[in-house]
Each structure stands twice: as structure tokens, then as C-alpha cells.
Design a protein around this motif. Structure first.
Motif, short mmCIF file in Angstrom:
data_model
loop_
_atom_site.label_atom_id
_atom_site.label_comp_id
_atom_site.label_asym_id
_atom_site.label_seq_id
_atom_site.Cartn_x
_atom_site.Cartn_y
_atom_site.Cartn_z
N VAL A 35 0.84 -1.20 0.00
CA VAL A 35 0.00 0.00 0.00
C VAL A 35 0.87 1.25 0.00
O VAL A 35 0.63 2.20 -0.75
CB VAL A 35 -0.97 -0.01 1.20
N SER A 36 1.93 1.27 0.81
CA SER A 36 2.73 2.49 0.85
C SER A 36 3.53 2.64 -0.45
O SER A 36 3.75 3.76 -0.91
CB SER A 36 3.62 2.57 2.09
N LEU A 37 3.94 1.54 -1.07
CA LEU A 37 4.61 1.64 -2.37
C LEU A 37 3.68 2.24 -3.42
O LEU A 37 4.08 3.08 -4.22
CB LEU A 37 5.06 0.26 -2.85
N ILE A 38 2.44 1.80 -3.38
CA ILE A 38 1.46 2.30 -4.33
C ILE A 38 1.23 3.79 -4.11
O ILE A 38 1.15 4.57 -5.05
CB ILE A 38 0.15 1.48 -4.22
N ARG A 69 13.42 -1.77 -4.92
CA ARG A 69 14.65 -2.32 -4.33
C ARG A 69 14.33 -2.83 -2.93
O ARG A 69 13.86 -2.07 -2.10
CB ARG A 69 15.74 -1.26 -4.25
N VAL A 70 14.59 -4.10 -2.73
CA VAL A 70 14.30 -4.70 -1.43
C VAL A 70 15.59 -5.29 -0.87
O VAL A 70 16.21 -6.15 -1.49
CB VAL A 70 13.23 -5.82 -1.57
N GLU A 127 14.06 -5.98 -7.02
CA GLU A 127 15.51 -6.10 -7.10
C GLU A 127 16.03 -6.33 -5.69
O GLU A 127 15.81 -5.51 -4.80
CB GLU A 127 16.07 -4.80 -7.67
N ARG A 128 16.73 -7.43 -5.49
CA ARG A 128 17.25 -7.74 -4.16
C ARG A 128 18.57 -7.02 -3.95
O ARG A 128 19.46 -7.07 -4.80
CB ARG A 128 17.48 -9.24 -4.03
N ASP A 154 12.38 2.15 -7.00
CA ASP A 154 13.58 2.47 -7.77
C ASP A 154 13.20 3.16 -9.07
O ASP A 154 13.77 4.17 -9.43
CB ASP A 154 14.36 1.20 -8.03
N SER A 155 12.28 2.60 -9.80
CA SER A 155 11.87 3.25 -11.04
C SER A 155 10.41 2.94 -11.35
O SER A 155 9.86 1.96 -10.86
CB SER A 155 12.76 2.78 -12.20
#
Ligand SMILES: [Zn+2]
Length: 113
Positions: free
Chosen positions: A8-11, A32-33, A65-66, A108-109
């Protein structure tokens, strides 16, 4: 569901970026995680798909992306940490309490459609 609140916060962050660019939709995003963050990529992917419904990000492809964990050894400087060894230098075993990298979770993008 830890991953659901993260999704939710990424969105929210992604929608903010889209507003800034005046974009109505996004087709893909990369996140990026850190390997040392407690996020399970598969769970995040599933949570994202579910939470993105009814948002401008519905159907957008999520790539994760780890980021490996890097700690600071007093002797060796920055070293790549191994999860199973904990916060210790893999070369000399010294404690590396400071994580320089590897606990991030950030957008990240974003590919705008
Ligand atoms: Zn060391």
C-alpha cells in the motif's frame, strides 16, 4: 500481513510520482528490497497485485531487485554479509552492527504509460 501494508505504501509513493508527472497510468515499477529487510518478495508481489486493483497501478508489472546486505567491519571496511551468519564479518567474524546497505525498501523506477 506485513507485505500488504508495504504494498500500500509503495502504491502511494508511485501514485505521488505519477501525479507529479501528470501520468494517468504506469505499466511497470521496480522496487529495491534489501536482503535483510524482512520482506518476502513473493508475498510482496501477491500483495501488490491485490492492492493495486482499482488504482492507477492496476496491472503494472512489479519487479523486485534484491539488494545484498553490506556491513562495516572495523578491520575490513564494508563487507557483504551472509544472512545465516548474522551481523558478522565473513572474513574475520567481527561484529558489524551497522548495516550500510540491505535493509532498504524503496521505489527504484516507475515506467509511465
Ligand atoms: Zn573483518
Amino acid at each position: 500481513m506485513h507485505e500488504a501494508s508495504i504494498a500500500v505504501s509503495l502504491i502511494e509513493v508511485a501514485c505521488e510520482v505519477m501525479r507529479e508527472h501528470g501520468a494517468a497510468r504506469a505499466s511497470a515499477l521496480t522496487v529495491r528490497v534489501g536482503q535483510w529487510s524482512s520482506v518476502v518478495p513473493e508475498a510482496l508481489n501477491a500483495a501488490f497485485e491485490a492492492c493495486a486493483e482499482d488504482t492507477p497501478l492496476a496491472g503494472a508489472a512489479l519487479s523486485i531487485e534484491r539488494v545484498p546486505g553490506i556491513g562495516e567491519c572495523p578491520q575490513h571496511g564494508p563487507v557483504e554479509l551472509e544472512l545465516r551468519r548474522g551481523l558478522r564479518c565473513p572474513l574475520c567474524g567481527a561484529a558489524t552492527p551497522t548495516l550500510l546497505q540491505g535493509d532498504e525498501l524503496e521505489l527504484d523506477s516507475l515506467e509511465l504509460a
